[in-house]
Every structure is written in C-alpha cells, then in structure tokens.
Design an enzyme around this catalytic site. Structure first.
Site, PDB file in Angstrom:
ATOM      1  N   ASP A 285      -6.528  10.153  -5.213  1.00 14.35           N
ATOM      2  CA  ASP A 285      -5.732   9.217  -4.183  1.00 14.35           C
ATOM      3  C   ASP A 285      -4.270   8.815  -4.769  1.00 14.35           C
ATOM      4  O   ASP A 285      -4.233   9.173  -6.091  1.00 14.35           O
ATOM      5  CB  ASP A 285      -6.578   7.859  -4.305  1.00 14.35           C
ATOM      6  N   ASN A 286      -3.580   8.622  -4.026  1.00 17.22           N
ATOM      7  CA  ASN A 286      -2.284   7.937  -4.639  1.00 17.22           C
ATOM      8  C   ASN A 286      -1.341   8.928  -5.186  1.00 17.22           C
ATOM      9  O   ASN A 286      -0.963   8.823  -6.359  1.00 17.22           O
ATOM     10  CB  ASN A 286      -2.592   6.761  -5.413  1.00 17.22           C
TER      11      ASN A 286
ATOM     12  N   CYS B  18       0.858  -1.189  -0.070  1.00 16.15           N
ATOM     13  CA  CYS B  18       0.188  -0.089  -0.227  1.00 16.15           C
ATOM     14  C   CYS B  18       0.896   1.391  -0.022  1.00 16.15           C
ATOM     15  O   CYS B  18       1.943   1.446   0.554  1.00 16.15           O
ATOM     16  CB  CYS B  18      -0.707  -0.013   1.271  1.00 16.15           C
TER      17      CYS B  18
END
Length: 879
Positions: free
Chosen positions: A291-292, A159
C-alpha cells in the site's frame, strides 16, 4: 467557519489563557465555555474548532456490520460501499467549516473493522516499545498522558488517494475513487513520539520506527514505518495523539491512541496504536509493502501482480505529501446567472504541500495556462505561532518552528466578464522548494498522489455559466467523464481537446474471444434445438450460438449436472459470468450452429425463475434448469469478515433438494452496473441436508484491500438488506456422497473406506457436509482426517462442530494449522505442507479418497505434493 479568539483593545488586558480542555478555557480563575465570542477574551487571533455535533446514533446502514458500535454522520460520502468505512465529506461543507474540521466530517480511511474499545478498557490500553532498544517499555494509556509532556498542534492529514477518481476515470487503478476532499485538519493533543522512543533508548544501528495498530485485517494488523531520525527531529512534529479538537478520539479516528505524522501521507499515521518497534530496516508489514506506493507509470496492474519486486522496492514508497490544490468555489455544478451577478466572482479553494514545506504561491489561469494570476493565500496555521499557553491540556509550542503542516486557503476575485469568455478555470500551487503542480497526470497502479492542475470547466447556457469539477465523488459526473464518453483523449494533456494538426487515432477495439467454430454457418430453429436438448444430448445457447455439451459431460469441472442443467436454455448470463477466458476459448470445439433470431427471441422470453407461490411443499426447492426465488431473512456474524446468510425457501416445510457434497448457484443484481446485470457464484450450505424451509450458507467477505479489489459477489451479498430476493439454481458439482462409503465422482460410483480432507478458510463447507454425513450416520464406518489450514485462530470456521465430531468417536480426526498463530496457540503452525500431508494421508491406496477445497494456491500446492507422493489423480477430488 472556525471560531476564533480575537485580540481586543482594552485598558487592562487579562493574562493569556493557560488551559483549554474539555471544551472550556480557564482565564485566571474564571471558566468560560468555548467557542468564545470575539469580545470575550483578549488573546491572539487563533482558530478554534467549529461547533461539533458529534453523532450518537448508529446509522441503519452500519447495523449488521462489524462497525455496528460506531455512530457516524450521514453526510459523509461512502467510497467503498457499506463496509469497510472509507469516506470523505462533501467538499463544500468541509470547506465551510474553515481551517479546522469537526471529527464528524473528518475523512476516514479504514482497511477493515473498527476495533471496539469500551470506556472501561481505555485506562488499561497498552502500547509497547520494543525492538532495537536498550529499555523495552510497556505503557498504559494513563502513563502516556501523565509521564510525558503533552503538546497540542494543528495538523492536516491527507489520504495518499486524494483526487484518485481522476486517475480512475482515465484508466482504472487498483484503488477506490477519492474525490478532492480526502483531507481534514484538527488540533491534535498528545506526547511527542520522540520522548517515548528516547525513554526506551534506541540502540546503535537503529534506523526505523515501525508502528502497528489493533485493526485486524486479512493480511495481519495494519502497520507501517518511518525513519527514526524523522521521529527524533522536533521540526518533523511526529506525535502520539489521544485528542482531536479537544475531545477524545472517536472510534473511526483511532480511539484511544494513534500516531500523527505531519506532512506525510495519512497512511503513516497509524490508528489504534499498539506497538512501536525500533528496527534497522523498513517495516515488513504487508500493508507497508503493498500500500502507499507510486510505481512507475509503465507498470500495469498485471505486471505489479505478477512481479512482487515492484512493491518491495523502497524507492517507490510514499512518505512526504506532494504539492496539491483544488477549488471549492466554484462548486461542482454551480451556476452563475450573468444577469444578476456582480462585477466579480471570488474563487476559493485549498492548497497544501508535504514535508513541512510552505505553499508559496497559488496561481489561476483562464486561458489554458498561457497566463496566470496570483491568488491571495491565508495561512491560519501561523496564528498559533504567536500563542503562548496550553490548548486542551497540551502546550502550543510553535513559536520556534518554521515547518508548515496544514492546508492553506487561497482566494482570487475574478471579473465575471473574464469568466464569461473562458472555458475553464485552472489552479496550480507551488511550495517553497519550487515544486509545482504538473499540467499532466502521472498515472500509477494504485492511483496515488494525483496532483495535476485542478481544472473547473465553464459552460455558457441560456445566460448562465455552469461550472463543473473533474469528477463527482457522489457518483457519475464531472467533465472528465463527459469527455471520455465522447471519445476524447484524457491522456494527451489537452483535456480531450484536439489541437490543430493533431491526428485522430481511433482506439483499438477490445478483442472478444471467438467462441464460434470457423466455417460453421448452420442455422438452427427452436424445434430442432428443443428436440436435441436432453440430459443425454444437452444442447444449449450462449450469445445466440448453439453448443452441444455431450462430449464434455464427463470432463466438466462442475460436473455433468452443470451442463445438463443448461440443456434447452439460453445459458448466456451464467456462462459469461462464471467462466474464464480459457473456458471461452474451448467453446469452438462444441459449437454446432446459430439459433435463428425468432427462435432466440422465443427462448429468451421464457421465464427463467419458478413462481414463488407454488403450493407443493414436498417438491425440492432447487431446480436444475431454472432459477428459484428465495428471501434473505437473516445475517449472522461469525467474525469480522465471515457471515452466515440464511435464506427462506418458498414454504416452511420445503426441502432444499441438495445432495451431500454438491453446490447451489446464487444470483443477485450487480450493484456496480446499471441495468439487469447479475453476479452468479456457487456455494455449499452448512445447514443439514434434511433441514426444511431454510438454508444456511457460510460465506467469507473479501473486502477491498490496498492494491486488491474486494470480492464482487461477497461484498454485494454483504450489502444486501434483509428481505432481499436471491435467485437459486442447482444442484451442481461432480461429487456426491451417498453414505456408507459410497461416492459418485463424474457420474461414476466407487467405494471408499477413508477420506483425507484438506481445506482452508471457507473451503471447509463442502468437506464439512461430507464429514458431518459420515459422523452422524452410526452405520457409516468410513474414517476421516481433516487438515484445516488458516491464518489466525479466530479464522477457524465451524470449530465447535468440528470439535464435537472429533469427540463423538474414532471416525474423525481434526488437525488445525495456523500460518500466523497467536501466543496462546498450542497447535501446529505453518502451512499444509508435504510433511503434514505425508503424516496424515499415509501411503496411497485405492480405498482412500482425498477431498480438497480452499484458496487456489493451496489447492495447487497440495496437488503437486500428492502427485509427488504417488497418489493417482483418480483418488483426488477438488471441489
């Protein structure tokens, strides 16, 4: 540790196994169960998965959630409460399993509910390949398995938030707190994504492959993208998977089909895969954009919220993992007794890199980085390069591949005498591109890709050495928290230690809003305070200061009753919990003095909740000046993010006592703060106003989303177990519907002949109460039109009841509009805009009142439109 198949010297070695699937190896014509003992088979030394004890029972904590169909291992550490399910394993059990991780301990990152895919649905599960392709395809699960070459390969997924809790300790990011176990490794089996994409024949100009899953989330389905040339490069190893460690994917890991993108952050490996879309630009999916990403460290959370261009800059998107490492031994809070310890202690841990790059060195320092010792590295992944055959129905095709997609394990024997004289063990790793873990942290808004040196502190106590990791994923703890509580600076690269000659800079105190009127020093005793605490002259106390709310009775957004209810009480808790900084800055205008300490103590020790044992069944349950206790007796799931919470009142025949169109306040303990801190919010029930003994409240749960923390109250409510006590107070609100077209707004009565109701999401609840009162009263001739805006068809709340209201006669007209309508939707699409409002509200008139409740952006936009169309503010009411 993982089981291995070990080569054994014999005179007549059997042939290499050709298949290993469904938990068995087939050697020539003889089947042998796996894992095998070292003496059983004569094959290269390759790690096989640890014995799996896949859970079969639903944990009690998951019952009543959208994931009530998913069995899980209770050892997993939940990082975002009960739901959604985001977990890591305890680091020690994870490391002890060895190179390969069992599915039950494999980390999980879910943004919302897990799609419920039943066994009978798997053969017909379909994936589409569309976009810039000459030959669009729709493949079912059987075709994915039978029409394409199957590969099995070991891959570590990580993750992007791994080790984020360290960043959150320095400064809170927008992400939740992963420890150092947000990674796992498995043997994945399935076809190469390149084979499937090539069969669809990408067109010239195609540059990206966008992926979309089946997990329905607040902002659409989860999706992201990678470059097309990466997908087509066999060295990148990008694949689709239907098995991990030889067994079908479990629900949490993408059952029945997922993407696996080796060497890149886990967020690119889309689970529950439904679409591959070939495009000329990166994905425009909300989760790909918001996100990310690692934004520049100078970008604050406020800056990122106010300026979306930060998120849309593709330069800040994360793909390849960075180099990282951590120690598993010494464990967090492990102790070493010097009296019984041997001469050396073996430190152990993991290291990984991104983009297929190999970890080339791991170094350990015991003197704050002045000198380094080289650790031993074990590359278990390399053992598969010598294997020629199939595992779990897929070819192991790694002999030619030089890329490394798995974690490696490091170890170093350290003299105990050296540990005794050191205050910390530091770990750093380097990959073959000479990328080296930095000493200092690079803080960013989402707290992703945290990879500074991993530091384990050493404290000598009573002849023992105590080891502590930076953070403790299970809760408070770790050396970083200790330093922060002691006032140490975690941002100076010295782990809170002050260097010689370094000046101590005291942090600036937090500026509290001053709610006192300048120059007012009047002391007020309890007798005077009580004497002036009436409905007509409502004095109340906040933080020991006395305020007169008389001048604000008419203008208070929550209605006069909100101030009257606070009269004669210490309203600190609910005022500070509910009101904004803007409201606090208004308070000096109403400040009249300070309550003396003796009077304040007497006021605060007066019980604030009515007894739950009252015998009067006819007295309304709600009281405006004190909290009354109800019991949570039922939770009804309306959709994945919406519940009806049923509260039982004191008596089965007791009325709630809430006028139509008004609200009640709920108070529950704040689970994120130790002590007596509470969360207070207002809601409108959907139950009948004459319902006795219980009340039903429809509430949308705002779960955590990337870059956005979840709703404090709604997530806490969702986690409350049945039979929990919830305190209630009310009624509140400026609006009340008396029936027959009579309304009270801000204490003034007026008559209307028509309501135009505008709502979105759970904003339907107050207008629903008014609409139902009109429709159910045969003598009420008021006409109503409801404009109900939602994202998806399944987001429409109270739909059955609304349809029944419309079918009952000519009083009511319902207009639904969707911003993301599905293919089968035949109604209106788009937002509630000027055209829609103009069509159904018509020209302004004094006998029409417009009621609005919904998200802030919708309320603001509708008000601008209505004022533009000529409506007077006196005809508009916003709940």
């Amino acid at each position: 540790m993982s089981t291995t198949l070990t080569q054994v010297q014999t005179d007549t070695a059997p042939s290499i196994p050709r298949t290993l699937k469904s938990g068995q190896i087939k050697v020539e014509e003889q089947e042998i169960s796996t894992p095998s003992s070292p003496d059983t088979l004569h094959t290269p030394d390759i790690p096989l998965p640890p014995p799996s004890k896949e859970p079969s029972e639903i944990l009690s904590i998951d019952k009543g959630t959208p994931d009530s169909h998913v069995p899980r291992d209770p050892r997993l550490i939940r990082l975002t409460g009960v739901h959604p399910f985001n977990v890591e394993a305890p680091l020690t059990p994870l490391f002890q399993e060895g190179f390969l991780t069992s599915p039950e301990l494999f980390y999980v990152r879910n943004h919302g509910p897990v799609p419920h895919v039943r066994d009978e649905e798997i053969p017909t599960w379909e994936i589409t390949i569309e976009g810039l392709v000459e030959n669009p395809l729709t493949l079912n699960f059987k075709q994915v398995l039978q029409n394409y070459d199957q590969i099995t390969a070991p891959i570590t997924l990580v993750c992007a938030g791994n080790r984020r809790k360290e960043q959150n300790t320095v400064r809170k990011s927008k992400g939740f707190s992963w420890g150092p176990a947000g990674l796992s490794t498995a043997l994945f089996t399935g076809p190469m994504m390149a084979d499937i994409i090539r069969s669809a024949k990408p067109l010239r100009g195609a540059k990206y492959v966008c992926m979309e899953g089946a997990d329905k989330l607040p902002n659409g389905y989860y999706g992201t993208s990678v470059k097309l040339n990466w997908v087509l490069d066999p060295n990148r190893g990008i694949m689709l998977a239907h098995k991990m460690n030889g067994t079908d994917l479990t629900p949490d890991h993408g059952r029945p089909l997922r993407a696996v993108v080796p060497g890149q952050i886990g967020g690119r490996s889309v689970k529950w895969l439904k679409k591959l879309i070939v495009t000329d630009a990166p994905s425009d999916n909300w989760y790909h954009i918001y996100d990310n990403r690692v934004l520049p460290t100078m970008v604050s959370p406020d800056m990122s919220s106010q300026d979306p261009s930060w998120w849309r800059d593709e330069r800040y998107a994360i793909y390849d993992l960075n180099v990282n490492s951590a120690a598993a031994y010494p464990q967090h809070k492990e102790t070493l007794d010097l009296a019984t310890a041997g001469p050396v202690y073996t430190a152990k841990g993991y290291a990984y890199a991104g983009g297929g790059r190999r970890i080339t060195r791991v170094e350990i320092s015991l003197d704050k980085g002045k000198s380094w010792r080289l650790a031993n590295i074990e590359y278990a992944e390399d053992k598969y390069r010598d294997f020629e055959g199939t595992l779990y129905g897929g070819r192991v095709d790694m002999a030619w591949r030089e890329t490394c997609f798995c974690w490696s394990f490091w170890s170093l024997d350290v003299p105990v005498a050296d540990l005794e004289t050191s205050d910390a063990l530091l770990i750093r790793a380097m990959d073959e591109a000479l990328s080296l873990q930095p000493k200092d942290m690079y803080w960013s808004v989402l707290g992703m890709m945290n990879n500074p040196w991993f530091r384990v502190t050493i404290t000598k106590e009573d002849g023992k050495l105590l080891f502590e990791h930076p953070t403790d994923p299970t809760g408070p703890g770790g050396w970083m928290e200790k330093i922060k509580k002691a006032g140490g600076d975690l941002t100076n690269g010295n782990w809170g230690e002050r260097q010689e000659g370094e000046e101590i800079v005291e942090p600036e105190p937090v500026q509290e809003v001053n709610m006192k009127k300048e120059g007012v020093n009047r002391m007020i005793d309890l007798e005077e305070f009580k004497r002036n605490s009436s409905d007509e002259k409502p004095w109340f106390v906040v933080n020991g200061e006395v305020y007169d709310g008389t001048a604000f009775l008419e203008g208070h957004p929550g209605g006069a009753q909100s101030i009257i209810s606070a009269a004669g009480t210490d309203a600190s808790e609910e005022f500070l919990e509910i009101h904004s900084e803007t409201a606090k800055k208004m308070m000096p205008d109403y400040h009249i003095g300070t309550l003396d300490k003796v009077s304040l103590l007497a006021l605060q020790t007066t019980p604030s909740s009515t007894p739950a044992t009252t015998t009067d069944t006819h007295t309304p349950f709600l009281t405006p000046k004190s909290w009354t206790k109800a019991i949570l007796t039922k939770k009804t799931t309306v959709s994945w993010d919406t519940r009806i919470f049923t509260l039982s009142l004191t008596h089965d025949s007791q009325p709630l006592g809430l006028p139509t169109g008004q609200h009640l306040m709920l108070k529950i303990p704040d689970p994120t703060v130790a002590g007596k801190s509470s969360i207070i919010r207002s809601y409108t029930p959907i139950s009948q106003t004459n319902q006795l003994g219980t009340v039903d409240i429809l509430i949308k749960i705002y779960f955590d989303a990337p870059g956005t923390p979840g709703g404090k109250m709604t997530t806490a409510l969702d986690r409350l177990p049945l039979d929990s006590m919830i305190e209630c107070k009310g009624p509140t609100g400026r609006f009340e519907y008396l029936g027959a077209g009579k309304v009270i707004v801000g204490g003034k009565e007026r008559s209307v002949r028509r309501f135009v109701m505008i709502c979105g999401g759970t904003g339907i609840t107050p207008v629903f109460q008014v609409l139902r009162a009109v429709v159910q009263d045969e003598k009420d001739e008021t006409r109503c039109v409801l404009l109900d805006g939602n994202r998806l068809e399944e987001d429409i709340l109270c739909r059955t009841e609304l349809s029944a209201f419309e079918a009952a006669g000519e009083k009511c007209r319902i207009v639904h509009t969707l911003t993301k309508g599905t293919d089968g939707w035949t109604g209106r699409r788009g937002r509630i805009d000027e055209e829609l409002i103009k069509e159904h509200a018509g020209a302004p008139d004094e006998e029409t009142m417009i009621l609005v409740c919904g998200p802030e952006a919708m309320e603001k936009a509708s008000k601008e439109i209505l004022l533009k169309l000529g409506w007077e503010e006196s005809s508009l009411h916003y709940f």
